[in-house]
Design an enzyme around this catalytic site. Structure first.
Site: not given
Length: 307
Positions: A63, A65, A222, A226-228
């Site tokens: 994850c 964030h 989200d 969203c990092g991923t």
């Protein structure tokens, strides 16, 4: 928890301790968009911390964030003391994540993670949406598998739809994608299935590169970029020649917040072209809370969901 790695601990947690996740993430203690993390001692003494990511849908392999928020809290509250100041080596179920953070006067101002290898898993898959009709998606991996819906004949772009409409479209679309296609990480078979839908559209800020709205869980959009998801989209763009090393990828969320993406390394995953994305953002601590789960006194100890 049992396991010689965070991937193994994730499986054991899901089997034996998932009540902790539901008790914390579901109502009345949590909500539909709730995310959390649990910190462990690292398995490799070279590393600083190991993290398990929990949310309403389960335990995520990675994850982005969540990492930014976790590192911010962990450094400011001195939950971890990195071996090298400014650098954190974090074990996630998806693999080792390298993190750099900037600290001023006891406050973490930004966090940049170098994510796990990310790659385009499948391109131009066709699936039928009951509301939209035929939809073409790419599926890309950035720590989780994302179905990326770019503007096309039956989807004009996320700016033409409400968040409620995107939620209405997403659940059945994800279900049909997983019924028709299979996605398994070639190096970790426990990471499988398309878990997120990434809707794309026009940016709010002309200086941004792209915008997205990520659907996850049962009914969540989200609020972060969203990092991923940013990692997965960068891998998609890289594979299609739209992004190269040295480019900045400024990714907006549905509310206009931004992550800055970079290609830190060009690599491969079992022969597939891949990148290790850098994702930079910030988080703030808004408060502290003591939560109790009393199974002897509370009929909703393990949480509930209404919809």
């Amino acid at each position: 928890m049992k396991g010689a790695s965070m991937s193994e601990k994730r499986q054991h947690f899901l089997k034996e301790y998932d009540w902790i996740r539901t008790g914390l993430m579901f109502e009345p203690r949590g909500h539909d968009m709730m995310s959390g993390s649990i910190l462990y001692a690292p398995h490799d003494p070279q590393n600083d911390v190991a993290v398990l990511f929990i949310e309403t849908s389960g335990c995520l392999p990675m994850c982005g964030h969540g990492t930014i928020g976790t590192i911010t809290i962990a450094i400011e509250k001195k939950l971890i003391v990195p071996k090298t100041p400014g650098i954190v080596r974090m074990e996630a179920p998806a693999g080792l994540v390298m993190i750099a953070y900037k600290e001023e006067k006891g406050k973490v101002r930004s966090v940049k993670l170098t994510n796990v290898a990310s790659y385009l898993a499948a391109s131009e898959l066709v699936v039928e949406s009951p509301q939209l009709g035929e939809i073409v998606v790419d599926v890309s991996y950035g720590g989780n598998f994302y179905a990326i819906v770019d503007p096309q004949k039956n989807f004009e772009g996320l700016e033409h739809y409400t968040a409620g409409e995107l939620l209405q479209f997403s659940g059945i679309l994800r279900q049909r994608i997983n019924e028709k296609y299979e996605f398994v990480h070639p190096e970790n078979e426990t990471i499988r299935g398309c878990s997120h839908i990434l809707w794309t559209g026009k940016t709010l800020d002309a200086t941004s590169t792209a915008r997205n709205a990520v659907f996850y869980g049962d009914k969540a959009i989200d609020r972060s970029p969203c990092g991923t998801g940013t990692s997965a989209r960068m891998a998609q763009w890289y594979s299609k020649g739209l992004l190269k090393k040295g480019d900045l990828f400024i990714h907006e969320s549905i509310i206009g917040s931004k992550f800055t993406g970079t290609i830190e390394e060009e690599t491969s995953v079992r022969g597939m072209a891949a990148i290790r994305p850098g994702i930079e953002g910030w988080a703030r601590i808004y408060g502290e809370n003591n939560i109790t789960i009393d199974t002897d006194d509370d009929p909703f100890a393990y949480g509930f969901q209404v919809i």
